[in-house]
Design a protein around this motif. Structure first.
Motif, mmCIF file in Angstrom:
data_model
loop_
_atom_site.group_PDB
_atom_site.id
_atom_site.type_symbol
_atom_site.label_atom_id
_atom_site.label_comp_id
_atom_site.label_asym_id
_atom_site.label_seq_id
_atom_site.Cartn_x
_atom_site.Cartn_y
_atom_site.Cartn_z
ATOM 1 N N PHE A 164 11.272 0.528 -3.135
ATOM 2 C CA PHE A 164 11.088 1.547 -3.652
ATOM 3 C C PHE A 164 12.113 1.654 -5.403
ATOM 4 C CE2 PHE A 164 12.683 6.336 -4.853
ATOM 5 C CZ PHE A 164 11.554 6.548 -4.790
ATOM 6 N N SER A 165 13.227 1.400 -5.111
ATOM 7 C CA SER A 165 13.956 1.106 -5.933
ATOM 8 C C SER A 165 13.500 0.473 -7.600
ATOM 9 C CB SER A 165 15.645 0.226 -5.750
ATOM 10 O OG SER A 165 14.940 -0.817 -5.194
ATOM 11 N N GLU B 275 12.479 0.583 -11.984
ATOM 12 C CA GLU B 275 12.463 -0.957 -13.105
ATOM 13 C C GLU B 275 12.724 -0.152 -15.055
ATOM 14 O OE1 GLU B 275 15.295 -4.224 -13.474
ATOM 15 O OE2 GLU B 275 14.740 -2.622 -11.654
ATOM 16 N N GLY B 276 11.717 0.338 -14.846
ATOM 17 C CA GLY B 276 11.055 0.727 -16.285
ATOM 18 C C GLY B 276 12.016 1.535 -16.688
ATOM 19 N N PHE B 277 12.932 2.711 -16.587
ATOM 20 C CA PHE B 277 13.521 3.305 -16.977
ATOM 21 C C PHE B 277 15.279 2.834 -17.191
ATOM 22 C CE2 PHE B 277 10.627 6.469 -14.332
ATOM 23 C CZ PHE B 277 10.817 7.178 -15.775
ATOM 24 N N ARG B 278 15.261 1.779 -16.111
ATOM 25 C CA ARG B 278 17.180 1.096 -16.269
ATOM 26 C C ARG B 278 16.381 0.175 -17.653
ATOM 27 N NH1 ARG B 278 17.041 1.082 -10.867
ATOM 28 N NH2 ARG B 278 15.535 -0.903 -10.607
ATOM 29 N N ARG B 279 15.152 -0.519 -17.469
ATOM 30 C CA ARG B 279 14.998 -0.958 -18.917
ATOM 31 C C ARG B 279 14.580 0.138 -20.415
ATOM 32 N NH1 ARG B 279 12.776 -6.771 -16.158
ATOM 33 N NH2 ARG B 279 14.558 -6.931 -14.809
ATOM 34 N N LYS C 101 0.432 -0.820 0.102
ATOM 35 C CA LYS C 101 0.196 -0.209 -0.324
ATOM 36 C C LYS C 101 0.649 1.175 0.009
ATOM 37 C CE LYS C 101 -4.145 -1.864 2.033
ATOM 38 N NZ LYS C 101 -4.935 -2.116 3.618
ATOM 39 N N LYS C 102 1.697 1.904 1.064
ATOM 40 C CA LYS C 102 2.823 2.152 0.608
ATOM 41 C C LYS C 102 3.611 2.314 -0.305
ATOM 42 C CE LYS C 102 6.925 4.568 3.620
ATOM 43 N NZ LYS C 102 7.497 3.817 4.551
ATOM 44 N N LEU C 103 3.994 1.524 -1.115
ATOM 45 C CA LEU C 103 4.501 1.422 -2.222
ATOM 46 C C LEU C 103 4.194 1.858 -3.225
ATOM 47 C CD1 LEU C 103 7.046 1.247 -3.326
ATOM 48 C CD2 LEU C 103 6.665 -1.137 -4.520
#
Length: 266
Positions: free
Chosen positions: A105-106, A110-114, A25-27
């Protein structure tokens, strides 16, 4: 890939989330807050830039206005381009939750890293849907021309054709009409094109439904392969996916309203 009915699927999803190894929920709130905050920040900056543009009148302020208007455009495009990759990052986190894995959070980035694989997938899908749009235009225009819907246009252009007039003369006859009358004349064609495109796009959407999951789950999967595998995975299951989406009608309505709000000029 098996798809349960929406009630069973939601029950299983709730069980998975309740046993998740992180605070989902926090994420989700962080993900939504950053996306919403980005939109709000852009709107505020747009309002500020509009005020600055309005205060730079005359020829002396032409260069300043051009720079400020360019900044406005770049800001809007930057947010619109970044959001799909941000959304894919949340999808990656959801995949990990479904498997009972840790997602923090990291993982939202992941969309930007890929970036490369995701961008190629979006570009390929965009090309396909553009082709579908062109097919819809041709099909809609053809159906319009052979149905009684085009009677008013044929009545207008018949004297031009019978007199041996050129295409330019036909265009001139159309341009001479008031905009409201011209729109009314072509409205059936626009509706036909919209219906054809909507049906074809909906079919393709459910064929490609799993492509983003495949690209995020298997980074080595190319864009074309992801679309082909997605098509095989969703075969005979597309209607179930459609019914599942209908059960989340409120979410899709809110998404549509948010998209419309983001397109509204500041």
């Amino acid at each position: 890939m098996d798809i349960l009915n929406s009630r069973e699927l939601k029950t299983r999803a709730k069980e998975k989330l309740s046993g998740a190894a992180c605070n989902h929920k926090k994420l989700a709130l962080i993900h939504t807050g950053i996306a919403l905050g980005g939109h709000i920040l852009v709107v505020l900056l747009q309002l500020y830039l509009n005020h600055q543009i309005g205060s730079t009148g005359g020829l002396s302020g032409l260069g300043t206005r051009t720079i400020l208007e360019t900044i406005q455009t770049v800001l809007q495009y930057a947010v619109n381009l970044a959001l799909p990759f941000w959304e894919v990052g949340f999808l990656f986190a959801a995949l990990k939750w479904a498997r009972g894995e840790q997602a923090g959070f990291s993982h939202l980035a992941e969309g930007f890293r890929r970036f490369g694989p995701v961008l190629r997938l979006y570009l390929l899908e965009g090309l396909i849907f553009t082709g579908v749009g062109m097919i819809s235009m041709y099909a809609g225009a053809f159906l319009f021309s052979i149905t009684p819907f085009s009677a008013s246009m044929q009545k207008l252009l018949l004297p031009v054709v019978e007199s041996g007039g050129s295409i330019d003369a036909a265009y001139a006859a159309l341009e001479a009409l008031p905009f409201e009358e011209l729109l009314q004349m072509f409205l059936p064609a626009l509706i036909l094109i919209g219906v054809i495109f909507g049906v074809l796009a909906l079919v393709l959407h459910y064929r490609f439904r799993m492509a983003q999951f495949l690209v995020m789950d298997q980074p080595g999967t190319g864009a074309l392969m992801a679309l082909l595998v997605s098509s095989r995975m969703t075969k005979y299951r597309r209607m179930k996916l459609f019914r599942l989406d209908l059960s989340f009608w409120w979410y899709h309505l809110l998404t549509l309203l948010a998209a419309l709000a983001s397109l509204t000029p500041a």
